[in-house]
Motif scaffolding. Sequence first.
Motif, mmCIF file in Angstrom:
data_model
loop_
_atom_site.group_PDB
_atom_site.id
_atom_site.type_symbol
_atom_site.label_atom_id
_atom_site.label_comp_id
_atom_site.label_asym_id
_atom_site.label_seq_id
_atom_site.Cartn_x
_atom_site.Cartn_y
_atom_site.Cartn_z
ATOM 1 N N ASN A 38 -48.342 -49.998 24.480
ATOM 2 C CA ASN A 38 -49.161 -51.186 24.750
ATOM 3 C C ASN A 38 -50.445 -50.866 25.511
ATOM 4 O OD1 ASN A 38 -48.340 -50.742 27.365
ATOM 5 N ND2 ASN A 38 -47.129 -52.625 27.552
ATOM 6 N N GLY A 39 -50.684 -49.567 25.789
ATOM 7 C CA GLY A 39 -51.938 -49.164 26.416
ATOM 8 C C GLY A 39 -51.900 -49.078 27.924
ATOM 9 N N THR A 40 -50.757 -49.406 28.553
ATOM 10 C CA THR A 40 -50.666 -49.304 30.007
ATOM 11 C C THR A 40 -50.190 -47.913 30.421
ATOM 12 O OG1 THR A 40 -48.397 -50.171 29.994
ATOM 13 C CG2 THR A 40 -50.205 -51.761 30.252
ATOM 14 N N TYR A 41 -50.436 -47.584 31.694
ATOM 15 C CA TYR A 41 -50.151 -46.238 32.202
ATOM 16 C C TYR A 41 -49.144 -46.296 33.342
ATOM 17 C CZ TYR A 41 -54.387 -44.834 29.713
ATOM 18 O OH TYR A 41 -55.337 -44.598 28.754
ATOM 19 N N LYS A 42 -48.350 -45.233 33.458
ATOM 20 C CA LYS A 42 -47.380 -45.104 34.536
ATOM 21 C C LYS A 42 -47.367 -43.648 35.021
ATOM 22 C CE LYS A 42 -43.564 -46.391 36.894
ATOM 23 N NZ LYS A 42 -43.558 -47.401 37.972
ATOM 24 N N ARG A 43 -47.477 -43.474 36.333
ATOM 25 C CA ARG A 43 -47.440 -42.105 36.870
ATOM 26 C C ARG A 43 -46.064 -41.490 36.648
ATOM 27 N NH1 ARG A 43 -46.390 -39.736 42.035
ATOM 28 N NH2 ARG A 43 -46.049 -41.796 42.974
ATOM 29 N N VAL A 44 -46.050 -40.243 36.192
ATOM 30 C CA VAL A 44 -44.796 -39.533 35.933
ATOM 31 C C VAL A 44 -44.284 -38.945 37.253
ATOM 32 C CG1 VAL A 44 -43.700 -37.634 34.673
ATOM 33 C CG2 VAL A 44 -45.510 -38.990 33.574
ATOM 34 N N PRO A 45 -43.055 -39.272 37.635
ATOM 35 C CA PRO A 45 -42.523 -38.702 38.876
ATOM 36 C C PRO A 45 -42.238 -37.207 38.729
ATOM 37 C CG PRO A 45 -40.817 -39.925 37.734
ATOM 38 C CD PRO A 45 -42.087 -40.160 36.965
ATOM 39 N N GLN A 46 -42.046 -36.547 39.856
ATOM 40 C CA GLN A 46 -41.728 -35.122 39.870
ATOM 41 C C GLN A 46 -40.322 -34.923 40.420
ATOM 42 O OE1 GLN A 46 -45.945 -35.356 41.476
ATOM 43 N NE2 GLN A 46 -45.231 -33.311 42.044
ATOM 44 N N ASN A 49 -38.550 -40.944 27.393
ATOM 45 C CA ASN A 49 -38.104 -40.454 26.092
ATOM 46 C C ASN A 49 -37.507 -41.598 25.268
ATOM 47 O OD1 ASN A 49 -38.937 -37.887 26.704
ATOM 48 N ND2 ASN A 49 -36.888 -37.072 27.100
ATOM 49 N N ASP A 50 -38.360 -42.549 24.966
ATOM 50 C CA ASP A 50 -37.972 -43.740 24.203
ATOM 51 C C ASP A 50 -39.011 -43.920 23.099
ATOM 52 O OD1 ASP A 50 -37.494 -46.254 23.167
ATOM 53 O OD2 ASP A 50 -37.332 -47.253 25.123
ATOM 54 N N PRO A 61 -46.455 -43.853 21.016
ATOM 55 C CA PRO A 61 -47.349 -44.365 19.961
ATOM 56 C C PRO A 61 -46.634 -44.434 18.615
ATOM 57 C CG PRO A 61 -48.481 -42.736 21.299
ATOM 58 C CD PRO A 61 -47.040 -42.700 21.725
ATOM 59 N N GLU A 62 -47.011 -45.395 17.821
ATOM 60 C CA GLU A 62 -46.357 -45.575 16.524
ATOM 61 C C GLU A 62 -46.506 -44.358 15.632
ATOM 62 O OE1 GLU A 62 -47.272 -49.210 14.547
ATOM 63 O OE2 GLU A 62 -47.146 -50.416 16.371
ATOM 64 N N ASP A 63 -47.599 -43.603 15.804
ATOM 65 C CA ASP A 63 -47.788 -42.413 14.958
ATOM 66 C C ASP A 63 -47.032 -41.193 15.486
ATOM 67 O OD1 ASP A 63 -49.258 -41.654 17.178
ATOM 68 O OD2 ASP A 63 -51.175 -41.476 16.127
ATOM 69 N N GLY A 64 -46.308 -41.353 16.601
ATOM 70 C CA GLY A 64 -45.504 -40.266 17.133
ATOM 71 C C GLY A 64 -46.265 -39.241 17.945
ATOM 72 N N SER A 65 -47.557 -39.456 18.167
ATOM 73 C CA SER A 65 -48.350 -38.496 18.942
ATOM 74 C C SER A 65 -47.908 -38.496 20.394
ATOM 75 C CB SER A 65 -49.838 -38.832 18.841
ATOM 76 O OG SER A 65 -50.086 -40.140 19.312
ATOM 77 N N GLN A 66 -48.098 -37.360 21.082
ATOM 78 C CA GLN A 66 -47.612 -37.260 22.456
ATOM 79 C C GLN A 66 -48.405 -38.202 23.370
ATOM 80 O OE1 GLN A 66 -48.413 -35.916 25.620
ATOM 81 N NE2 GLN A 66 -50.553 -35.550 25.147
#
Length: 342
Positions: free
Chosen positions: A99-107, A255-256, A261-266
């Motif tokens: 949907n275009g929103t961002y979330k910081r990846v935890p460590q 990992n969902d 993205p619908e095209d499967g890009s990372q």
Amino acid sequence: MQWKALALALLVERGFGQGMFPMMRFSCSQLVVDRLDPLVTPGSIPSPHLHQIVGGNSFNASMDPATHDLPSSSTCTSCTFSEDFSNYWTAVLFFKARNGTYKRVPQFASEGLRADGGITVYYIPATDARTNVTAFKPGFRMLVGDAAATAPGTARKVCHRCMPKTGDNSNINCGPPDSQALPTGMCAGGIRSVITFPTCWDGVNTDSPDHMSHVAYPEGSSENDVGAAGNCPATHPVKIPQVMLEVMWDTRPFNDKNLWPEDGSQPFVWSTGDKDGYSQHGDYVFGWEGDSLQRAMNARCNGAVCNVLKTQSSEAAMKCTKSRVVEEDIDGWTKSIPGQAM
């Protein structure tokens, strides 16, 4: 990283006998996540992009080497070795949802260590046990990588690894299939990024205008060498410890396929705005107290235990934190990455 496997691979490659190749490996918990960069944009608040920082709590936006002494200015460190008030920092990874929103990846902490996110730090001596390395001097600083890179760069061993669910891959550090680019598929054990610094110093300058020219990688060493291997060039004749940073990014909650993205890009993006992965970078400001690092290198200490150094508990290290200077949302779902107009 399965660090014992890494050391064993190095032993085989170098033809060493039985025994473990010594490398200091210890955790530094998260000190702060903030938009500050005292190396590239000293004094600027905010800096252009977000960093995750560990080490001594005297970290700030300026850190003028003429006046800022890290050991005496810090009251705590987020690192295991309590005499290490150095600062280490890297870019921050974000997930971009469909949907275009961002979330910081935890460590999360590397194998066998306890920490609150942060960075696993390695100090690796010369592979030849008869050769001592020269510890860094007060005011020393350097960086590896290019925050503006949009294509594979020349920096050796700035790479990503798609981690398996448990354990590690058997390939040598930053050897194929590790890549400067971010992994293209879902990683069952998260993404590991590694940043490996040069091991040769000009012997004079503790810094340079680009924070790189006063150091160099050795001659006669391969891209995948670990430690202060090879021969230092005449321009940079002093062999220094190899500093290596390892960051484990917990991409598993993302990992969902319904979020990707619908095209499967990372879908992962560095805090520089880079969706390919080439702009990951690491900064280092030396801050070990007295001659502690030289003692540890001479003793060829291994792992997170060293009888010539003082240590602190993981709990004490995790308590060493700083409040953010730049107040902005770095934890929730946001429409853009801090500092980046997407």
